[in-house]
Design a protein around this motif. Structure first.
Motif, short mmCIF file in Angstrom:
data_model
loop_
_atom_site.label_atom_id
_atom_site.label_comp_id
_atom_site.label_asym_id
_atom_site.label_seq_id
_atom_site.Cartn_x
_atom_site.Cartn_y
_atom_site.Cartn_z
N ALA A 245 -21.15 8.75 11.20
CA ALA A 245 -21.64 7.68 10.34
C ALA A 245 -21.84 8.20 8.92
CB ALA A 245 -22.95 7.12 10.88
N VAL A 246 -21.12 7.59 7.96
CA VAL A 246 -21.15 8.10 6.58
C VAL A 246 -21.60 7.06 5.56
CG1 VAL A 246 -19.30 9.72 7.11
CG2 VAL A 246 -18.73 7.52 6.09
N GLY A 247 -21.75 5.78 5.95
CA GLY A 247 -22.08 4.78 4.96
C GLY A 247 -22.67 3.53 5.56
N LEU A 248 -23.06 2.61 4.68
CA LEU A 248 -23.72 1.38 5.12
C LEU A 248 -23.26 0.17 4.32
CD1 LEU A 248 -25.68 1.54 2.55
CD2 LEU A 248 -27.35 2.47 4.14
N ALA A 249 -21.96 0.15 3.99
CA ALA A 249 -21.43 -0.96 3.20
C ALA A 249 -21.66 -2.30 3.88
CB ALA A 249 -19.94 -0.75 2.93
N GLY A 250 -21.75 -2.29 5.22
CA GLY A 250 -21.97 -3.53 5.96
C GLY A 250 -23.41 -3.77 6.34
N GLY A 251 -24.31 -2.90 5.88
CA GLY A 251 -25.73 -3.08 6.17
C GLY A 251 -26.34 -1.88 6.86
N ALA A 252 -27.64 -1.71 6.65
CA ALA A 252 -28.35 -0.55 7.21
C ALA A 252 -28.84 -0.80 8.63
CB ALA A 252 -29.53 -0.19 6.32
N ALA A 253 -28.98 -2.04 9.03
CA ALA A 253 -29.45 -2.34 10.39
C ALA A 253 -28.37 -2.00 11.40
CB ALA A 253 -29.84 -3.81 10.50
N LEU A 254 -28.80 -1.63 12.61
CA LEU A 254 -27.85 -1.30 13.68
C LEU A 254 -28.22 -2.12 14.91
CD1 LEU A 254 -25.46 0.39 14.61
CD2 LEU A 254 -27.07 2.19 15.28
N PRO A 255 -27.63 -3.31 15.06
CA PRO A 255 -27.96 -4.19 16.19
C PRO A 255 -27.23 -3.79 17.47
CG PRO A 255 -26.36 -5.26 14.78
CD PRO A 255 -26.68 -3.94 14.13
N ALA A 256 -27.57 -2.60 17.97
CA ALA A 256 -26.88 -2.04 19.12
C ALA A 256 -27.85 -1.81 20.27
CB ALA A 256 -26.21 -0.72 18.73
N THR A 257 -27.30 -1.40 21.41
CA THR A 257 -28.11 -0.99 22.55
C THR A 257 -27.85 0.50 22.81
OG1 THR A 257 -26.52 -1.29 24.36
CG2 THR A 257 -27.62 -3.27 23.53
N VAL A 258 -28.65 1.08 23.69
CA VAL A 258 -28.46 2.48 24.03
C VAL A 258 -27.42 2.66 25.14
CG1 VAL A 258 -30.79 3.11 23.32
CG2 VAL A 258 -30.36 2.49 25.70
N ILE A 259 -26.86 1.58 25.64
CA ILE A 259 -25.94 1.66 26.77
C ILE A 259 -24.74 2.58 26.52
CG2 ILE A 259 -24.41 0.32 28.28
CD1 ILE A 259 -27.40 -0.06 28.81
N PRO A 260 -24.06 2.52 25.35
CA PRO A 260 -22.92 3.44 25.14
C PRO A 260 -23.32 4.91 25.20
CG PRO A 260 -22.87 1.65 23.54
CD PRO A 260 -24.19 1.57 24.23
N PHE A 261 -24.54 5.21 24.78
CA PHE A 261 -25.01 6.59 24.80
C PHE A 261 -25.32 7.04 26.23
CE2 PHE A 261 -26.74 4.62 20.83
CZ PHE A 261 -25.81 5.15 19.97
N LEU A 262 -25.87 6.13 27.02
CA LEU A 262 -26.30 6.49 28.38
C LEU A 262 -25.17 6.46 29.40
CD1 LEU A 262 -29.69 4.54 28.55
CD2 LEU A 262 -29.29 6.90 27.83
N LEU A 263 -24.27 5.49 29.28
CA LEU A 263 -23.23 5.33 30.31
C LEU A 263 -21.91 5.99 29.93
CD1 LEU A 263 -23.77 1.67 31.57
CD2 LEU A 263 -24.82 3.81 32.34
N ARG A 264 -21.67 6.20 28.64
CA ARG A 264 -20.41 6.85 28.24
C ARG A 264 -20.63 8.16 27.50
NH1 ARG A 264 -16.70 1.76 26.27
NH2 ARG A 264 -16.31 0.88 28.36
N GLY A 265 -21.85 8.56 27.30
CA GLY A 265 -22.10 9.82 26.62
C GLY A 265 -21.61 9.83 25.19
N VAL A 266 -21.62 8.66 24.53
CA VAL A 266 -21.17 8.55 23.15
C VAL A 266 -22.17 9.24 22.23
CG1 VAL A 266 -20.74 6.90 21.27
CG2 VAL A 266 -19.87 6.44 23.58
N ASN A 267 -21.66 9.89 21.19
CA ASN A 267 -22.50 10.58 20.21
C ASN A 267 -22.41 9.86 18.87
OD1 ASN A 267 -23.02 13.03 21.92
ND2 ASN A 267 -20.80 13.21 21.70
N LEU A 268 -23.56 9.64 18.22
CA LEU A 268 -23.60 9.10 16.86
C LEU A 268 -24.06 10.22 15.95
CD1 LEU A 268 -23.33 6.71 14.94
CD2 LEU A 268 -25.69 6.06 15.51
N LEU A 269 -23.16 10.67 15.08
CA LEU A 269 -23.40 11.84 14.24
C LEU A 269 -23.65 11.41 12.80
CD1 LEU A 269 -20.36 13.95 15.54
CD2 LEU A 269 -22.68 13.86 16.50
N GLY A 270 -24.82 11.71 12.28
CA GLY A 270 -25.13 11.40 10.89
C GLY A 270 -24.54 12.45 9.96
#
Length: 331
Positions: A245-270
């Motif tokens: 994640a490098v920017g917020l041109a579409g907004g700073a809010a993140l309307p997501a759930t934790v499901i991708p992190f828990l069930l697919r082991g996805v990583n969000l790297l700042g």
């Protein structure tokens, strides 16, 4: 005396306005190293600093914006740099809290500089700039978390912008399949020229879906948009994949759930480029000198001079700047 783009605040309205003026060395802020600036560039933060209210970044006026510059050391009180050395500066809130690169001379702390790597000249270094450095830091982070060319397509959002353009060119050069997201159909040919193998219309990812997971599609992602698009992309990542994640041109809010992190082991790297440690900066710049095809770098460059900057600052805030702007401060 030398030229600089000075933003002054109107006493009545409190709004800033920029114009090229002549200033002297004794007006420069304190620092151990004085640099004869050759080139600067235009980033989103520069647009904010040039805006009438300073984008919440400018602390005091008068102010010289320009968060990046490259040039030649003119004087130094630090043993690491001597007159004649070629140097680059990005980050450290230069151009925001400290006077920046929209000037023919700059004075900064030695800790903020890095040597110009072999294979780049000051003009090309500013074609890279903070945007390119951020792109390289993102690729390095994705690689450190297991991304390889054989894992599948890599999504780049905001692909026609500065970070996206450089990321697309580097990834394609390294053998990755790049899917470039853009809301400007006219940039499709430009992105294919940088190496994108697929153009994804922005509206394909802008639609909010209620499902926390969709089909596993992307092996990696460099996201400059944030907001609903990032939330959607997280649900499309392959198992164990990462998003930088490098920017917020579409907004700073993140309307997501934790499901991708828990069930697919996805990583969000700042990815932060402002306070990045020296070792990581020099590693990234060394890779930029070897992994970014210079012919494609040159193709994404638009030249500019100091007097162009007020308009370019407004344009980049509207998403109307394609690729990279290189500012010749001496022209």
């Amino acid at each position: 005396m030398f030229n600089a783009l000075i933003v002054r605040q109107d006493a009545d309205s409190g709004l800033g306005a920029a114009a090229v003026e002549q200033i002297s060395l004794d007006q420069l802020p304190e620092g151990e190293v004085t640099v004869a600036v050759e080139y600067s560039t235009v980033n989103y933060k520069d647009g904010l600093c040039l805006s009438p209210k300073g984008g919440g970044l400018v602390r005091r006026y008068p102010h010289v914006p320009g968060i990046d510059f490259a040039g030649t050391v003119e004087a130094s009180d630090d043993a690491r740099y001597k007159p004649g050395d070629k140097v680059i500066l990005t980050g450290w809130r230069v151009g925001e809290a400290h006077w920046g690169g929209y000037s023919q001379k700059a004075r900064v702390k030695a800790d903020w500089l890095v040597p110009l790597p072999a294979g780049l000249d000051p003009r090309r270094a500013m074609a890279v700039g903070t945007a390119g450095l951020t792109a390289m830091l993102s690729i390095m982070a994705l690689e450190d978390h297991g991304l390889t060319p054989g894992r599948g397509p890599v999504l780049v959002t905001g692909a026609a912008g500065g970070v996206g353009s450089v990321a697309t060119a580097i990834l394609a050069h390294l053998g990755y399949e790049v899917a470039a997201v853009t809301g400007r159909p006219e940039t499709g040919e430009y992105l294919r020229g940088l190496g994108a193998s697929r153009i994804v219309p922005r509206e394909d990812l802008n639609e909010t879906v209620k499902r926390p997971l969709e089909s596993e599609t992307w092996a990696g992602c460099i996201d400059a948009v944030g907001g609903e698009m990032l939330a959607r992309v997280l649900g499309q990542m392959k198992y164990g994949a990462s998003v930088a994640a490098v920017g917020l041109a579409g907004g700073a809010a993140l309307p997501a759930t934790v499901i991708p992190f828990l069930l697919r082991g996805v990583n969000l790297l700042g990815i932060d480029s402002v306070l990045q440690p020296y070792g990581n900066r020099t590693r990234a710049w060394a890779r930029l000198a070897t992994d970014l095809p210079l012919d494609r770098l040159d193709e994404m460059v638009k030249p500019a001079v100091l007097s162009d900057l007020p308009q370019l600052g407004a344009d980049i805030l509207k998403g109307q700047v394609k690729g990279r702007v290189v500012v010749d401060v001496n022209a």
